[in-house]
Design a protein around this motif. Sequence first.
Motif, short mmCIF file in Angstrom:
data_model
loop_
_atom_site.label_atom_id
_atom_site.label_comp_id
_atom_site.label_asym_id
_atom_site.label_seq_id
_atom_site.Cartn_x
_atom_site.Cartn_y
_atom_site.Cartn_z
N ARG A 162 -5.90 1.29 -7.82
CA ARG A 162 -6.27 0.00 -7.23
C ARG A 162 -5.06 -0.58 -6.49
O ARG A 162 -3.93 -0.11 -6.67
CB ARG A 162 -6.73 -0.98 -8.31
N PRO A 163 -5.26 -1.60 -5.67
CA PRO A 163 -4.12 -2.22 -5.00
C PRO A 163 -3.14 -2.82 -6.00
O PRO A 163 -3.53 -3.34 -7.04
CB PRO A 163 -4.77 -3.32 -4.14
N GLY A 164 -1.86 -2.73 -5.66
CA GLY A 164 -0.82 -3.37 -6.44
C GLY A 164 -0.05 -4.29 -5.53
O GLY A 164 -0.60 -5.27 -5.01
N LEU A 165 1.22 -3.97 -5.26
CA LEU A 165 1.98 -4.76 -4.30
C LEU A 165 1.57 -4.48 -2.86
O LEU A 165 1.98 -5.19 -1.95
CB LEU A 165 3.48 -4.49 -4.49
N ALA A 166 0.77 -3.45 -2.67
CA ALA A 166 0.10 -3.24 -1.38
C ALA A 166 -1.34 -3.72 -1.52
O ALA A 166 -2.06 -3.29 -2.43
CB ALA A 166 0.13 -1.77 -0.97
N GLU A 167 -1.76 -4.61 -0.64
CA GLU A 167 -3.13 -5.13 -0.69
C GLU A 167 -4.15 -4.10 -0.23
O GLU A 167 -5.28 -4.07 -0.71
CB GLU A 167 -3.25 -6.37 0.20
N LYS A 168 -3.73 -3.26 0.71
CA LYS A 168 -4.62 -2.23 1.25
C LYS A 168 -3.77 -1.17 1.93
O LYS A 168 -2.56 -1.34 2.12
CB LYS A 168 -5.62 -2.84 2.23
N TRP A 169 -4.41 -0.06 2.29
CA TRP A 169 -3.69 1.04 2.94
C TRP A 169 -4.68 1.87 3.73
O TRP A 169 -5.90 1.82 3.53
CB TRP A 169 -2.96 1.90 1.91
N GLU A 170 -4.13 2.62 4.68
CA GLU A 170 -4.91 3.60 5.45
C GLU A 170 -4.20 4.94 5.40
O GLU A 170 -2.97 4.99 5.39
CB GLU A 170 -5.07 3.19 6.92
N VAL A 171 -4.98 6.00 5.38
CA VAL A 171 -4.44 7.36 5.42
C VAL A 171 -4.95 8.01 6.70
O VAL A 171 -6.14 7.94 7.02
CB VAL A 171 -4.88 8.19 4.20
N SER A 172 -4.05 8.62 7.46
CA SER A 172 -4.45 9.24 8.73
C SER A 172 -5.39 10.42 8.49
O SER A 172 -5.44 10.98 7.39
CB SER A 172 -3.20 9.73 9.48
N ASP A 173 -6.14 10.78 9.52
CA ASP A 173 -7.13 11.85 9.39
C ASP A 173 -6.49 13.18 8.98
O ASP A 173 -7.12 13.99 8.29
CB ASP A 173 -7.88 12.04 10.72
N ASP A 174 -5.25 13.41 9.39
CA ASP A 174 -4.59 14.67 9.03
C ASP A 174 -3.92 14.62 7.66
O ASP A 174 -3.34 15.61 7.19
CB ASP A 174 -3.57 15.09 10.10
N GLY A 175 -4.02 13.46 6.99
CA GLY A 175 -3.48 13.32 5.64
C GLY A 175 -1.98 13.24 5.56
O GLY A 175 -1.40 13.32 4.47
N LEU A 176 -1.31 13.01 6.69
CA LEU A 176 0.16 13.03 6.70
C LEU A 176 0.80 11.64 6.72
O LEU A 176 1.97 11.50 6.38
CB LEU A 176 0.66 13.83 7.91
N THR A 177 0.03 10.63 7.13
CA THR A 177 0.61 9.30 7.30
C THR A 177 -0.15 8.28 6.45
O THR A 177 -1.37 8.17 6.55
CB THR A 177 0.56 8.87 8.78
N TYR A 178 0.59 7.55 5.61
CA TYR A 178 0.03 6.49 4.76
C TYR A 178 0.64 5.17 5.21
O TYR A 178 1.87 5.00 5.19
CB TYR A 178 0.39 6.73 3.30
N THR A 179 -0.20 4.23 5.61
CA THR A 179 0.26 2.92 6.03
C THR A 179 -0.14 1.89 4.99
O THR A 179 -1.33 1.72 4.69
CB THR A 179 -0.34 2.54 7.40
N PHE A 180 0.85 1.22 4.41
CA PHE A 180 0.61 0.24 3.35
C PHE A 180 0.86 -1.17 3.86
O PHE A 180 1.91 -1.46 4.45
CB PHE A 180 1.54 0.52 2.16
N HIS A 181 -0.11 -2.04 3.62
CA HIS A 181 -0.01 -3.45 3.99
C HIS A 181 0.33 -4.24 2.73
O HIS A 181 -0.46 -4.29 1.78
CB HIS A 181 -1.32 -3.93 4.62
N LEU A 182 1.51 -4.85 2.72
CA LEU A 182 2.06 -5.42 1.50
C LEU A 182 1.57 -6.84 1.24
O LEU A 182 1.25 -7.59 2.17
CB LEU A 182 3.59 -5.39 1.57
N ARG A 183 1.58 -7.17 -0.02
CA ARG A 183 1.13 -8.48 -0.47
C ARG A 183 2.19 -9.54 -0.17
O ARG A 183 3.38 -9.31 -0.37
CB ARG A 183 0.86 -8.41 -1.98
N ARG A 184 1.77 -10.70 0.30
CA ARG A 184 2.69 -11.80 0.60
C ARG A 184 2.77 -12.75 -0.60
O ARG A 184 1.85 -12.84 -1.40
CB ARG A 184 2.24 -12.57 1.84
#
Length: 529
Positions: free
Chosen positions: A69-91
């Motif tokens: 589940r989300p922790g200090l990241a509120e949400k995230w996206e994983v690229s289609d090739d599975g190589l890049t994870y983008t985390f949007h952090l909690r304010r």
Amino acid sequence: MTGKRLILLLASLVLSSPALPSAAKTLVYCTEASPDTFDPALASGTRDASATALYNRIVEFEPGTTKVRPGLAEKWEVSDDGLTYTFHLRRGVRFHSIEGFTPTRDFNADDVLFTFERQGSAGNPFHNYAGRQYIYFDGIGMPDLVVGWRKLDDYTVVMTLKAPHSPMLADLALDFASVVSKEYADRLLAEKRPLDLATRPVGTGPFQLVDYQQDAVIRYKANPDYWRGRAKIDDLVFAITTDASIRMAKLRAGECDVMPYPNPADLEAIEAAPGIRLMQQEGLNTGYLAFNTLQKPFDDPRVRKAIDMAIDKKAIVDVVFRGTGELARNPLPPTSWAYDKSAPDDGYDPDGARRELAAAGVHDLRMKVWAMPVQRPYNPNARLMAEMIQSDLAKIGVGVDIVTYEWAEYLARSKARDRDGAMLFGFTGDNGDPDNFLSVPLGCAGVGTTNRANWCFAAFDALLKQAAAIVDPAARAKLYVEAQRLFREQTPWVVIAHSVVSIPMRERVRGYVMDPFDHHDFSGVDIQD
């Protein structure tokens, strides 16, 4: 003064008097061992509740489950090739304030980057600040998995992988990924006291450290600014009590509220005890005897197999676990979705063991067996288990010397590549994924750290890497079944048992949720007298 006027006056006094403060709620947890550090990235095997109490991770597990589940990241996206994870952090998340340090800013991307860079970059000033390895970061293979982390802005970070790795999100929910304050670390460096990072911890978790007296007590207080909401209990006390019988006596006397690792022989009495509740669930664990496969003659699979065949594991399970254990056939427990159900039953065969040793040219063998000084669900009495192994091996002409060490020393010594002896140990899954259960204690990356057998077998390692790069669970499971078959052929461990986990507590404890990974989370717990 009439009775009516007196009643009115008393009522007026009650209404006008300030409210009396409610009594602070204190929960006492009788833990079995002192922590070897308060820096979870350095921890080497103690499964205390410190990391859960003090810290958060960018992703976490839903309490009582293996679901991320989300922790200090509120949400995230994983690229289609599975190589890049983008985390949007909690304010708006605050780090703890302690004596000598008050944060001047909220948690942000700099803290996430520092958390991982200190473990992965030899140039980071905190890479070797305690003179100890980041054994889990290395043991889980993070240096070989991750290209790096970068900051897009104060509340967005990107992790890039070298190849797709299906268990990565679950891996990031593990204790080693607990986020620490870069601002605090920078202050400590400037003041030339970097070791305070491990002894005077600052996190974002539900509790703050108040005091620690080694081998005696740890005191925490509720974090008033906790971003998930203040804990219901005010004070959390860990009473360090190494003996299970004494822990049980304290529980009965009301001197502690929750205790781990009861003696299996006490469970019937615990269930009948007034005022005490027993929670149980099937464990995600395996207890084993790990050879040092770099040590002769245990570098020979035939010798390891002979020792395995000579040990009456069913008798050990019956005597040591007293109905709370199940005979192991694989390194993975039956609770894993990748468990190999086709594995044969235990092959106890002393005569076959003698022949195997003779075929390997081994005679008059003498070996050490290390016995853990603490209890765990996968081994509630290591000394007794070691004595039973000693007796079994004597029947095939193998002499055994039993050795033990204080727990922190046991953990430190057991990692050495030149360790002399086979050690009783075990593994409780950290994230529910079979990759974690096979790679961490058995993969090549863990040799000298988390792989206590020091066993690196190329074909086994290749199967794990292939499985981790696949998303489909069914396809992954087939590869893990192959890996378990290779394990049984090579026998780096003598697998002994999987167990039921039991947690006794006083009935006044409310909201406690058993954790599949044998952690203890008190953030949602209340007490009602």
